[in-house]
Design a protein around this motif. Structure first.
Motif, short mmCIF file in Angstrom:
data_model
loop_
_atom_site.label_atom_id
_atom_site.label_comp_id
_atom_site.label_asym_id
_atom_site.label_seq_id
_atom_site.Cartn_x
_atom_site.Cartn_y
_atom_site.Cartn_z
N GLU A 406 7.43 32.12 41.43
CA GLU A 406 6.50 32.71 40.37
C GLU A 406 6.23 32.12 38.55
N VAL A 407 6.67 31.20 38.85
CA VAL A 407 6.29 30.17 37.64
C VAL A 407 5.08 29.46 37.98
N ILE A 408 4.45 28.37 39.25
CA ILE A 408 3.59 28.27 39.48
C ILE A 408 2.51 29.21 39.27
N ALA A 409 2.93 30.95 39.74
CA ALA A 409 1.62 31.94 40.21
C ALA A 409 1.21 32.37 38.53
N GLY A 410 2.12 32.10 38.42
CA GLY A 410 2.23 32.72 36.01
C GLY A 410 1.13 31.61 36.24
#
Length: 512
Positions: A406-410
């Motif tokens: 989720e952090v990477i996609a964000g």
């Protein structure tokens, strides 16, 4: 060989096809396209050896088409065919690596001559590749001897310094592990083995330990495994059962301490062999860690290293807490078996090992560490504190993988939203910014969002373009640049493909 013809005029395109007997010239029937956009889409999945293209074409001209081909690192030969004998075109074509430039109308003999030159160039490239392959094969045949000598010298501690070892490793194409190293000695227990069985055993070890195996070799009456990282009990159980079932051999394992660098391999190998040879009854004990026998010599408490490793394995590889493993450890280190102060030392050793494991997995258990340390110091119910800490590590580990994605996609979405007007924005650009590989970034982004990075970049750019078309009077070529496209014609083609309307049609419809 395969050839592509890109020409927007139907009669010229069909005339070129009928100009030669393509099979006689060594080519399959050409694939034909009336525009560069369609040709680029074809080249995304198919390969051709030669492309013959016009310069003047709608939407995307021939030189822009060639630039995009070179951007994708396609190595096909290119022939430019045009009705305009202009020096600047020829000059730009040469800069793009185009060696053949033909004027319309072209004669069969001229085209045949150019194709003959191309076939000769391709044959020369293939011949060069053959020579390179022969040289690589000769080097490959000598590598096993060089590698074996490298490992023998390493275990004999003949390298005075790390730089000398690295130089020899490079010459022998030896992979040098980048993290800690462990040696494992496999001893055949009370029986002899054949050469076939030894080879088969090495194959089993290689299959089960996988990429962790750095090298396998005979050493001091054992089969020595030099591996990257640590070796845990569950892997030893799998190895033992697989060797017994497939080869009918009983073996035992000696495991060295873990060294910080490969130069320690000589000492680690001796530790592993000594541990393997210390096993007297395979039915009571089929593996032994050198760390388990070292304290006995110094008269120290018998710290249960094997139980510690089982606990750490549980934290790393399981999703549920096995309280029995902790209870077994406590039974071996707590009073009345040892005095309180000695028990505290061993509990602190386990606490440090668990905290290091949590840090390796990116799990923060600082508060749990402080609470458990306080319980050990005061000797006030440390067992429950350890169980709480272990449970917390497993719980956080389960959610960390999803949170990371989720952090990477964000981060991808933030960069694209902020920099969509940058014409260099691509999957490679994003991967470099986030210190990831392009394939891995694409895979995790799609797993969370359901769309690829390229699709997301295109969506953001198209939405920005639509916003500008609806609310500003900017020219289409200005909007193309601000949306991240260097070429206005290519932007228009992409916009129509995305929305079904040209930029002009979209603006008129939005104002209607």
């Amino acid at each position: 060989m395969r050839m592509m013809i890109v020409e927007d005029e139907d009669n010229i395109r069909e005339g070129l096809v009928s100009l030669l007997d393509w099979q006689e010239e060594g080519f399959d029937p050409p694939v034909l396209f009336g525009g560069a956009i369609e040709a680029l889409e074809y080249l995304e999945t198919e390969k051709v050896d030669v492309i013959l293209t016009d310069i003047y074409m709608p939407v995307l001209n021939g030189l822009e088409f060639i630039k995009m081909i070179r951007t994708e690192n396609l190595t096909c030969d290119i022939i430019i065919l045009t009705g305009h004998d202009r020096f600047e075109f020829a000059q730009e074509a040469v800069e793009l690596g185009v060696k053949r430039y033909l004027l319309k109308p072209v004669s069969p003999d001229k085209l045949r001559s150019v194709l003959s030159d191309i076939r000769r160039d391709i044959a020369e490239r293939m011949k060069l590749m053959d020579w390179i392959a022969i040289a690589e094969k000769q080097l490959e045949e000598n590598l096993p001897v060089l590698r074996n000598q490298f490992w023998n010298d390493l275990l004999a501690e003949r390298f005075a310094e790390k730089e000398q070892m690295e130089l020899r490793a490079e010459k022998a194409s030896v992979y040098l592990p980048k993290s800690e190293v462990t040696c494992v000695a496999i001893r055949y227990f009370n029986q002899n083995s054949s050469l076939t069985e030894e080879v088969a055993l090495r194959q089993i070890v290689d299959e089960i330990l996988g990429d962790a195996v750095v090298y396998l070799m005979p050493y001091d009456g054992t089969e020595l495994v030099i591996m990257e990282g640590r070796l845990y009990q569950f892997k030893l159980e799998i190895l033992k059962e697989s060797i017994a079932q497939n080869l009918g051999l009983e073996v035992c394992f000696g495991v060295s301490k873990t060294g910080a660098e490969l130069l320690m391999a000589g000492r680690l190998a001796r530790e592993a062999v000594e541990a393997a040879k210390s096993i007297r009854d395979i039915h009571e004990m089929y593996y032994l860690y050198f760390a388990d026998i070292a304290p006995k010599r110094a008269g120290e408490p018998e710290y249960p290293y094997a139980d510690e490793k089982q606990i750490l394995d549980m934290l790393k590889f399981h999703d549920t807490l096995n309280e029995r493993l902790l209870q077994t450890f406590f039974q071996k280190v707590m009073p009345p078996r040892y005095p309180v102060e000695e028990s505290k030392v061993m509990l602190l050793q386990l606490l440090v090992a668990m905290n290091r494991t949590a840090n390796d997995m990116g799990v923060d258990v600082l508060e749990e560490f402080k609470n458990t340390e306080s319980c050990i110091r005061n000797f006030d119910g440390p067992e429950q504190s350890f169980q709480d800490m272990a449970g917390r590590i497993i719980q956080k580990k389960r959610s960390s993988t999803r949170r990371y994605v989720e952090v990477i996609a964000g981060q991808v979405e933030e960069i694209v939203e902020r920099e969509y007007s940058n014409p260099e924005l691509s999957v490679s650009y994003l991967a470099d910014r986030l210190a990831l590989t392009s394939n891995y970034l694409s895979r995790i982004f799609r797993s969370l969002t359901g769309e690829t990075c390229i699709e997301y970049i295109t969506k953001v750019r198209m939405n920005a373009a639509k916003e500008m078309l609806e609310h500003t009077d900017k020219k289409s070529y200005v909007i193309a640049g601000e949306a991240g496209y260097k070429n206005a014609n290519y932007f228009s083609a992409m916009f129509k493909k995305y929305t079904g309307l040209s930029p002009k049609e979209y603006r008129e419809r939005s104002k209607a």
